[in-house]
Design an enzyme around this catalytic site. Structure first.
Site, PDB file in Angstrom:
ATOM      1  N   LYS A  13       1.004  -0.865   0.004  1.00  0.00           N
ATOM      2  CA  LYS A  13      -0.002  -0.440   0.100  1.00  0.00           C
ATOM      3  C   LYS A  13       0.505   1.256   0.084  1.00  0.00           C
ATOM      4  CE  LYS A  13      -2.248  -0.124   3.503  1.00  0.00           C
ATOM      5  NZ  LYS A  13      -2.696   1.593   4.383  1.00  0.00           N
ATOM      6  N   ARG A  88     -11.287   3.515   9.289  1.00  0.00           N
ATOM      7  CA  ARG A  88     -11.110   2.949   9.358  1.00  0.00           C
ATOM      8  C   ARG A  88     -12.572   1.802  10.168  1.00  0.00           C
ATOM      9  NH1 ARG A  88      -6.113   0.948  10.624  1.00  0.00           N
ATOM     10  NH2 ARG A  88      -4.316   3.023  11.016  1.00  0.00           N
ATOM     11  N   ARG A 127      10.738 -11.884   6.567  1.00  0.00           N
ATOM     12  CA  ARG A 127      11.149 -10.012   6.115  1.00  0.00           C
ATOM     13  C   ARG A 127      12.099 -10.539   7.576  1.00  0.00           C
ATOM     14  NH1 ARG A 127       7.252  -4.843   6.758  1.00  0.00           N
ATOM     15  NH2 ARG A 127       6.578  -5.993   8.648  1.00  0.00           N
ATOM     16  N   ARG A 160      11.418  -9.414  14.097  1.00  0.00           N
ATOM     17  CA  ARG A 160      11.149  -8.253  14.817  1.00  0.00           C
ATOM     18  C   ARG A 160       9.872  -9.266  15.068  1.00  0.00           C
ATOM     19  NH1 ARG A 160      10.047  -2.549  12.093  1.00  0.00           N
ATOM     20  NH2 ARG A 160       8.181  -3.575  11.488  1.00  0.00           N
ATOM     21  N   ARG A 171      -2.398  -9.833  13.492  1.00  0.00           N
ATOM     22  CA  ARG A 171      -2.919  -8.302  12.459  1.00  0.00           C
ATOM     23  C   ARG A 171      -3.509  -8.508  11.612  1.00  0.00           C
ATOM     24  NH1 ARG A 171       3.225  -6.727  10.685  1.00  0.00           N
ATOM     25  NH2 ARG A 171       1.751  -4.817   9.796  1.00  0.00           N
TER      26      ARG A 171
END
Length: 214
Positions: A13, A88, A127, A160, A171
């Site tokens: 995004k 949201r 990642r 992380r 998420r």
């Protein structure tokens, strides 16, 4: 013209937002950026938001909308803007619609970047981030030349906590739960373009721009 951009974490995004704003010469409005600015400057709205944040509470929809509206009144938004991460919730969408109507503005398009969650989990959980300089890598697509070491500053590269498989899935589940009702509310009121975000970046960009400009 106003554009609203939706997309789950890892859908690209941010990359597409930059391309849209450049092509249309409109500002990129991220609620996170606006909040940080108001909190840093200690504005009245920032102090109000902080009073909820300090209590561990969600900032009420009305306060969020007032903060976004304050940004939309700035001169660079006169010809339109890209709303990223807002609205949201359905109440936020309703308040935005009321504000736009009262100020004789409109949303020309809603872009919904859609990617299969299994692909997103692989993207995000793979990642790796340098602890020192923040450089990012991916174990499959862009691994560091020396395993576990940053090639820019030679510091340790780690996964992380928020990139773990469990956290990523949580998420994504939250995004799906929160966003689906907003899209359902918007669909009868404006044009919603759903774009397959699993394609090449340039392909996704071309389809988004064609949808907006067409």
């Amino acid at each position: 013209m106003g554009v609203i951009l939706f997309g789950p974490p890892g859908a690209g995004k941010g990359t597409q937002a930059a391309a849209i704003c450049e092509a249309m010469s409109i500002p990129h409005i991220s609620t996170g950026d606006i909040f940080r600015k108001h909190l840093k400057e200690g504005t009245e709205l920032g102090q109000l938001a902080k009073s909820y944040i300090n209590k561990g509470q969600l900032v009420p929809d009305q306060v969020v909308c007032d903060i976004v509206a304050s940004r939309l009144t700035e001169p660079d938004c006169a010809a339109g803007s890209l709303l990223d991460g807002f609205p949201r919730t359905v109440p936020q969408a309703e308040m935005l619609n009321t504000w736009l109507t009262q100020n004789q503005r409109s949303v020309g398009a809603v872009i919904n970047i859609q990617v299969d969650f299994d692909i997103l989990v692989a993207r995000l959980s793979g990642r790796r981030t340098c602890l020192a300089c923040g450089a990012t890598y991916h174990i499959d697509n862009n691994p560091p030349p020396i395993a576990g070491r940053c090639d820019k500053c030679e510091s340790e590269v780690v996964q992380r906590d928020d990139d773990s498989v469990e956290t990523v899935r949580a998420r994504l589940d939250t995004y799906a739960k929160d966003t689906a009702p907003v899209l359902a509310w918007l669909e009868p009121r404006t044009v919603v373009h759903t774009i397959d975000g699993s394609q090449a970046i340039q392909t996704v960009r071309s389809k988004i721009l064609s949808a907006i400009q067409g």
